[in-house]
Design an enzyme around this catalytic site. Structure first.
Site, PDB file in Angstrom:
ATOM      1  N   LYS A  64       0.830  -1.206   0.000  1.00  0.00           N
ATOM      2  CA  LYS A  64       0.000   0.000   0.000  1.00  0.00           C
ATOM      3  C   LYS A  64       0.865   1.259   0.000  1.00  0.00           C
ATOM      4  CE  LYS A  64      -2.280   1.279   3.743  1.00  0.00           C
ATOM      5  NZ  LYS A  64      -1.871   2.706   4.009  1.00  0.00           N
TER       6      LYS A  64
ATOM      7  N   ASP B  58      -6.654   0.971   1.009  1.00  0.00           N
ATOM      8  CA  ASP B  58      -6.681   1.037   2.466  1.00  0.00           C
ATOM      9  C   ASP B  58      -8.072   0.617   2.933  1.00  0.00           C
ATOM     10  OD1 ASP B  58      -8.314   3.139   1.774  1.00  0.00           O
ATOM     11  OD2 ASP B  58      -7.336   4.604   3.085  1.00  0.00           O
TER      12      ASP B  58
END
Length: 218
Positions: A120, A138
């Site tokens: 991420k 997320d």
């Protein structure tokens, strides 16, 4: 979600915010990398408060090494897991200085080799700093993808890969920001604000949350 609806979904989000940006404050690719790494299990607001003075003093990996782990902790001690994060940031700075001449690498593979940097974080840095068409999933984007039917998956990687597959070319650059901002401010976790959502008619979520009733003055 049908292909035409996906295009319209993004078109409306783009219409409301043509040039979305990260809410993390940064100076250059290195400070962005640090900010994103610090933001794990923390809010952007909290990270921005902690890094305001830090980034006035530190803008390069070498400057971070000069500050040192204990010095860094003094800046970020208000952020969750700050001890571990400080250790990782210093370790990553050493690698950047020794192996990359102090520059932030642009590939996901190289970024993920840095301590404290996962997929991420790498995707955010690639997208924001270098313009790559990556989508960093997320909790907000995971929720929006599943709730709306845009990209369903049981884990963040599944949602990321589905979003990469279904997101039309004109919207790939900013898709990450549109989705995260939509999830943060409208398609909220506990109670989505469907009554003011620009894509409510395209969304699979049922039942829609009605507008709150106005309080009657006594």
């Amino acid at each position: 979600m049908k292909k035409a609806d996906v295009f319209e979904f993004y078109r409306r989000l783009a219409e409301t915010d043509p040039a979305p940006e990260t809410e993390l404050e940064y100076v250059n690719p290195y400070t962005l990398l640090v900010a994103v790494a610090l933001s794990a299990q923390a809010t952007d607001i909290g990270v921005n408060k902690a890094t305001k003075l830090l980034f006035q003093e530190v803008q390069t990996p070498q400057a971070m090494l000069d500050l040192g782990e204990e010095g860094l902790k003094q800046h970020i001690k208000t952020i969750g897991l700050f001890n571990t994060k400080a250790k990782n940031v210093i370790a990553a700075a050493r690698i950047l200085v020794d192996d990359y001449d102090g520059e932030v690498p642009q590939s996901r593979e190289a970024l993920e080799q840095l301590p404290g940097v996962g997929r991420k974080t790498a995707n955010v840095v690639m997208n924001v700093a270098f313009g790559a068409e990556t989508i960093a999933v997320d909790t907000h984007i995971f929720r929006v993808g599943n709730r709306t039917g845009l990209a369903k998956g049981t884990n963040v990687l599944q949602v990321e890969l589905k979003l990469e597959k279904v997101t039309p070319a004109p919207f790939r650059q900013h898709a990450h920001h549109w989705l995260i901002l939509h999830g943060r401010y409208i398609c909220k976790a506990r109670k989505p604000e469907c009554w003011r959502c620009p894509v409510d008619d395209l969304c699979a979520f049922k039942p829609k949350t009605p507008a709150p009733k106005e309080k009657i003055a006594a």
